[in-house]
Scaffold this active site. Structure first.
Site, PDB file in Angstrom:
ATOM      1  N   GLY A  23     -36.314 -70.901 -43.999  1.00 47.54           N
ATOM      2  CA  GLY A  23     -37.572 -70.716 -44.737  1.00 47.54           C
ATOM      3  C   GLY A  23     -37.285 -69.935 -46.008  1.00 47.54           C
ATOM      4  O   GLY A  23     -38.132 -69.184 -46.502  1.00 47.54           O
TER       5      GLY A  23
ATOM      6  N   LYS B  44     -48.452 -65.699 -33.552  1.00 45.98           N
ATOM      7  CA  LYS B  44     -47.643 -64.490 -33.790  1.00 45.98           C
ATOM      8  C   LYS B  44     -47.685 -63.567 -32.576  1.00 45.98           C
ATOM      9  O   LYS B  44     -46.678 -62.970 -32.217  1.00 45.98           O
ATOM     10  CB  LYS B  44     -48.137 -63.755 -35.049  1.00 45.98           C
TER      11      LYS B  44
ATOM     12  N   GLY C  78     -39.603 -69.749 -49.285  1.00 44.38           N
ATOM     13  CA  GLY C  78     -40.941 -69.161 -49.261  1.00 44.38           C
ATOM     14  C   GLY C  78     -41.017 -67.824 -49.981  1.00 44.38           C
ATOM     15  O   GLY C  78     -40.059 -67.382 -50.625  1.00 44.38           O
ATOM     16  N   GLN C  79     -42.180 -67.191 -49.863  1.00 46.18           N
ATOM     17  CA  GLN C  79     -42.446 -65.966 -50.630  1.00 46.18           C
ATOM     18  C   GLN C  79     -41.471 -64.837 -50.238  1.00 46.18           C
ATOM     19  O   GLN C  79     -40.952 -64.146 -51.113  1.00 46.18           O
ATOM     20  CB  GLN C  79     -43.895 -65.520 -50.403  1.00 46.18           C
TER      21      GLN C  79
ATOM     22  N   ASP D 145     -33.866 -74.325 -46.004  1.00 47.44           N
ATOM     23  CA  ASP D 145     -35.294 -74.624 -46.134  1.00 47.44           C
ATOM     24  C   ASP D 145     -35.495 -76.117 -45.907  1.00 47.44           C
ATOM     25  O   ASP D 145     -34.556 -76.902 -46.033  1.00 47.44           O
ATOM     26  CB  ASP D 145     -35.816 -74.216 -47.528  1.00 47.44           C
TER      27      ASP D 145
ATOM     28  N   ASP E 273     -34.649 -78.658 -41.131  1.00 48.42           N
ATOM     29  CA  ASP E 273     -35.977 -78.687 -40.524  1.00 48.42           C
ATOM     30  C   ASP E 273     -35.889 -77.880 -39.231  1.00 48.42           C
ATOM     31  O   ASP E 273     -35.194 -78.274 -38.294  1.00 48.42           O
ATOM     32  CB  ASP E 273     -36.380 -80.144 -40.233  1.00 48.42           C
TER      33      ASP E 273
ATOM     34  N   TYR F 180     -52.915 -68.805 -36.285  1.00 54.95           N
ATOM     35  CA  TYR F 180     -51.749 -68.061 -36.779  1.00 54.95           C
ATOM     36  C   TYR F 180     -51.545 -66.773 -35.963  1.00 54.95           C
ATOM     37  O   TYR F 180     -50.438 -66.466 -35.507  1.00 54.95           O
ATOM     38  CB  TYR F 180     -51.989 -67.742 -38.251  1.00 54.95           C
TER      39      TYR F 180
HETATM   40  N1  SER Z   1     -50.320 -62.756 -45.445  1.00 53.93           N
HETATM   41  C1  SER Z   1     -50.581 -63.432 -44.212  1.00 53.93           C
HETATM   42  C2  SER Z   1     -51.752 -64.315 -44.318  1.00 53.93           C
HETATM   43  O1  SER Z   1     -52.631 -64.004 -45.086  1.00 53.93           O
HETATM   44  C3  SER Z   1     -50.788 -62.436 -43.110  1.00 53.93           C
HETATM   45  O2  SER Z   1     -49.628 -62.302 -42.397  1.00 53.93           O
HETATM   46  O3  SER Z   1     -51.830 -65.274 -43.620  1.00 53.93           O
END
Ligand code: SER
Length: 316
Positions: free
Chosen positions: A8, A146, A11-12, A34, A52, A142
């Site tokens: 990944g 987590k 990503g940010q 990635d 992947d 999400y």
């Molecule tokens: N920055 C994330 C989100 O907004 C939170 O872990 O989904």
């Protein structure tokens, strides 16, 4: 000898983490992976592999053949996108984790980093100064993924001795790459609009306070956690971590001190409900005690650095 793989990496978090790991370990020892076929420009100085994370056999073969010692597993769908694609979010956020945990259980990996989030908390959690251990009834896909991931990390540590380490990141603010699909993303988008001379329409209400952190702090925390002596790591689910906390109105006012005339409006959408279910501030005393965490950036600092460095070319 550490040889790390960042999955990944486009990503940010990944784009900045790979750069810091390459500085520390040498370019060849920090491999970026990635799902994108093209390597992000900022990571072109070192090894890149298209991967992947859902292709369990390909991931296993690569890690075993390349004798990877550490994995940073960052591939995931964030909160707002996950609500739109719940089945895929659950699959992506969980299956990759099992692939990596199993490799460590079998002895192929020495250490794993896996990010958790403030999204593990929910509407019944105490919102202010949310403790490390408290009610956790996440109400987003999400957050559920987590929280389940945290339970599995602790389980693999307890049952199989897997050295997995994790942080519950707050909203992350950075200028080198764009975030995607999160509820805290407004606090990055706002800088691009300010820089372009536009007004900003915020998808959260003006008084929605959320925990946030400048990326440099988040990367330093990640590296410190991964380098801390094993006996100091007393939490194997995930550590609470606090940088600063602010509302859209507060960050807009701070931006106005640099960009006079900047204007913000409010048009809350479905992300408001997600934000309302999360803490407004975080108690991170366990991270401070166990591995010496201390943040460097408050709201004023992060706004100053963001205004100086934001690059609107990233939007094109
Ligand atoms: N920055 C994330 C989100 O907004 C939170 O872990 O989904």
């Amino acid at each position: 000898m550490r040889k790390v793989l960042v999955i990944g990496a486009g990503g940010q978090i990944g784009t900045e983490l790979v750069i810091r790991l390459r500085e520390k370990l040498g370019v060849q020892n920090a491999i970026a992976a990635d799902v994108k076929t093209e390597c992000p420009t900022s990571l072109e100085d070192g090894p890149y592999v298209q991967m992947d994370v859902l292709d369990r056999e390909a991931v296993r073969a690569y890690i075993i053949e390349e004798k990877i010692t550490e994995v940073y597993l960052l591939a995931a769908l964030l909160s707002a996108t996950a609500e739109k694609h719940p089945d895929f979010a659950w699959k992506l956020n969980m299956e990759g984790l099992f692939t990596i945990l199993d490799l460590a259980k079998e002895g192929y990996l020495k250490k794993i980093f896996w990010p958790s989030s403030i999204a593990v908390f929910g509407p019944t959690t105490p919102r202010e100064n949310t403790p490390q251990r408290t009610i956790m009834e996440p109400s987003t896909v999400y957050g559920i993924s987590k929280q389940a991931g945290e339970r599995w990390c602790e389980y693999y540590f307890e049952k199989f001795g897997v050295d997995v380490r994790s942080i519950r990141y707050p909203g992350l603010i950075s200028y080198t790459s764009l975030p995607g699909g999160g509820t805290t993303d407004y606090a990055v988008d706002i800088f691009y609009q300010a820089k372009l001379g536009n007004s900003f329409s915020c998808f959260l209400k003006k008084d929605t306070r959320l925990p946030m952190m400048f990326m440099e702090d988040a990367i330093r925390a990640t590296l410190d956690l991964m380098e801390a002596p094993v006996e100091n790591i007393r939490i194997r689910s995930s550590y609470n971590l606090s940088g600063c906390d602010f509302t859209p109105e507060e960050i807009a006012n701070e931006i106005k001190t640099h960009v006079p005339g900047f204007e913000i409006g409010y048009a809350p959408d479905e992300r408001q409900a997600i934000a309302d279910s999360w803490p407004s501030s975080i108690d991170d005393s366990e991270a401070r005690k166990d591995w010496g965490w201390a943040e460097k950036y408050n709201l004023q600092d992060l706004v100053t650095v963001m205004i100086e460095n934001i690059n609107v070319q990233l939007l094109t």
